[in-house]
Design an enzyme around this catalytic site. Structure first.
Site, PDB file in Angstrom:
ATOM      1  N   PRO A   1       0.802  -1.233   0.000  1.00 19.67           N
ATOM      2  CA  PRO A   1       0.000   0.000   0.000  1.00 19.67           C
ATOM      3  C   PRO A   1       0.832   1.279   0.000  1.00 19.67           C
ATOM      4  O   PRO A   1       0.332   2.330  -0.370  1.00 19.67           O
ATOM      5  CB  PRO A   1      -0.821  -0.123   1.289  1.00 19.67           C
ATOM      6  CG  PRO A   1      -0.049  -1.056   2.156  1.00 19.67           C
ATOM      7  CD  PRO A   1       0.617  -2.025   1.228  1.00 19.67           C
ATOM      8  N   PHE A   2       2.106   1.197   0.405  1.00 17.08           N
ATOM      9  CA  PHE A   2       2.951   2.392   0.458  1.00 17.08           C
ATOM     10  C   PHE A   2       4.221   2.147  -0.362  1.00 17.08           C
ATOM     11  O   PHE A   2       5.297   1.909   0.177  1.00 17.08           O
ATOM     12  CB  PHE A   2       3.288   2.758   1.901  1.00 17.08           C
ATOM     13  CG  PHE A   2       2.061   2.990   2.748  1.00 17.08           C
ATOM     14  CD1 PHE A   2       1.254   4.094   2.542  1.00 17.08           C
ATOM     15  CD2 PHE A   2       1.702   2.075   3.720  1.00 17.08           C
ATOM     16  CE1 PHE A   2       0.123   4.301   3.299  1.00 17.08           C
ATOM     17  CE2 PHE A   2       0.565   2.270   4.487  1.00 17.08           C
ATOM     18  CZ  PHE A   2      -0.238   3.385   4.281  1.00 17.08           C
TER      19      PHE A   2
ATOM     20  N   LYS B   1       5.854  -4.740  13.691  1.00 19.75           N
ATOM     21  CA  LYS B   1       6.885  -5.664  14.177  1.00 19.75           C
ATOM     22  C   LYS B   1       6.250  -7.046  14.283  1.00 19.75           C
ATOM     23  O   LYS B   1       5.230  -7.218  14.948  1.00 19.75           O
ATOM     24  CB  LYS B   1       7.423  -5.244  15.553  1.00 19.75           C
ATOM     25  CG  LYS B   1       8.291  -4.000  15.538  1.00 19.75           C
ATOM     26  CD  LYS B   1       9.608  -4.254  14.830  1.00 19.75           C
ATOM     27  CE  LYS B   1      10.493  -3.011  14.857  1.00 19.75           C
ATOM     28  NZ  LYS B   1      11.721  -3.211  14.082  1.00 19.75           N
TER      29      LYS B   1
ATOM     30  N   GLU C   1       4.026  -0.470   5.502  1.00 19.86           N
ATOM     31  CA  GLU C   1       3.965   0.263   6.768  1.00 19.86           C
ATOM     32  C   GLU C   1       3.752   1.758   6.552  1.00 19.86           C
ATOM     33  O   GLU C   1       4.495   2.401   5.813  1.00 19.86           O
ATOM     34  CB  GLU C   1       5.287   0.039   7.523  1.00 19.86           C
ATOM     35  CG  GLU C   1       5.320   0.602   8.923  1.00 19.86           C
ATOM     36  CD  GLU C   1       6.600   0.200   9.641  1.00 19.86           C
ATOM     37  OE1 GLU C   1       6.582   0.147  10.867  1.00 19.86           O
ATOM     38  OE2 GLU C   1       7.614  -0.060   8.963  1.00 19.86           O
TER      39      GLU C   1
END
Length: 364
Positions: free
Chosen positions: A270-271, A305, A288
């Site tokens: 998504p990023f 994490k 993230e």
């Protein structure tokens, strides 16, 4: 002279091929793409792309260089001295300036122009006033590179709608809004079009991006020494957490944008992003969200994490998620990074406003 600012997002025809539009932009200088290759609204709902920025600003150490093609609003004659953020602010509308939306419908777009930037680790060291660790074989990139953007295209993955977006200045709000409408319409009337080629590597080939001969000057002895130094620093109270990383190099002679297309095919996220800079290309893919600031001033960070590989069998997939959720090690790492993020946000936020609405959440 005080200026007003406005943006307008002109909707492109329904069914506009977003990837063909991006391929057309890729042929232009200064191409950039903030790519939600794996949209999972509300994460990665929008993608943005553009080219031909009105300026390029580079910061390396105490040196700041600025290349201006056209100035959409008055600027200082020379970049001032200071940190990266100070240099960036001189390219943006005055602090406190109101940026209005010329129409109601596209007001929800989270990016309507400003700066698209690549930050190196050295920039973070400078902001925290920590002496940067200069590599013996530095990369050709500056500590920070920023592209000035006042024209762009946006794609809403939720509605499958594309927009041409313009950010303009004017002597008053009415003049700024009229200029923004006119500029966005001109951009929408002649959208770039190209051919989106098939990915250089098939999406099922997980080994495709490992064909480069990677090498690193960081061996097991270096690693052991660094771990021991970190433990000593923790014992002395100088560190709370350290991210021990090292650079991996690989010779590459192919087309950088083809490499990025292959990356997004085998590892959509998504990023993701691609920046075609004069000194080299930046290609990245991340699940993230590092940091988000909305129009009301709320900040959000979503650190990750702990991961597990997805399973084709639903029962095995649920078991993997349950094992991740119950893992003492992964929960400890997740708690530590959330605590660090809380502390970082607290440095720039109103006292008592930082909270953690989700903790140990498992996302697919």
């Amino acid at each position: 002279m005080s200026l007003a600012f406005a943006f307008n997002a002109h909707r492109l025809p329904q069914g506009t091929d977003w990837l063909a539009l991006v391929a057309g932009l890729a042929a232009r200088p200064g191409f950039w793409w903030l790519d939600s290759a794996l949209p999972q609204p509300p994460l990665g709902r929008f993608s943005f792309a553009g080219a031909e920025p009105w300026c390029v600003l580079r910061v390396r150490g105490d040196c700041c260089e600025r290349e201006i093609t056209r100035a959409p609003w008055p600027l200082a004659s020379e970049p001032g001295a200071g940190d990266v953020l100070t240099a960036w602010r001189e390219l943006l509308p005055e602090r406190g300036a109101h940026v209005a939306c010329a129409d109601a419908e596209p007001a929800a777009l989270p990016f309507v122009g400003g700066l698209v930037a690549a930050l190196g680790y050295e920039s973070g060291a400078g902001l925290d006033r920590v002496p940067p660790a200069r590599d013996e074989s530095p990369l050709p990139f500056s500590d920070a590179v920023a592209l000035g953007v006042d024209r762009l295209f946006a794609f809403d993955h939720l509605s499958a709608r594309s927009y041409a977006v313009a950010l303009c200045a004017g002597e008053n709000a009415s003049a700024a809004a009229a200029a923004a409408r006119r500029a966005a319409r001109e951009l929408a009337d002649a959208p770039p079009r190209g051919t989106w080629p098939a990915p250089a590597l098939p999406p099922t080939n997980e080994d495709g991006l490992r064909r480069l001969a990677a090498h690193s000057g960081f061996d097991s002895q270096d690693h052991a020494k660094a771990v021991e130094q970190i433990r000593e620093r923790i014992a002395e109270g100088d560190l709370y957490q350290a991210c021990l990383t090292h650079r991996i190099d690989a010779d590459f002679s192919g087309d950088a944008f083809a490499y990025y297309r292959a990356l997004r095919a085998v590892n959509p996220a998504p990023f993701a992003a691609y920046l075609a800079l004069p000194e080299g290309a930046v290609a990245c893919s991340s699940p993230e969200r590092f940091l988000r600031c909305d129009e009301s001033g709320w900040l959000e960070t979503r650190p990750i994490k702990g991961t597990r590989r997805r399973c084709a069998d639903p029962a095995a997939d649920r078991a993997a998620a349950a094992a991740l959720r119950a893992s003492e090690k992964d929960r400890a790492e997740n708690l530590m990074i959330v605590d660090l993020a809380r502390n970082d946000l607290g440095r720039v936020s109103e006292l008592g406003s930082v909270h953690v609405p989700e903790l140990f959440a498992v996302e697919s």
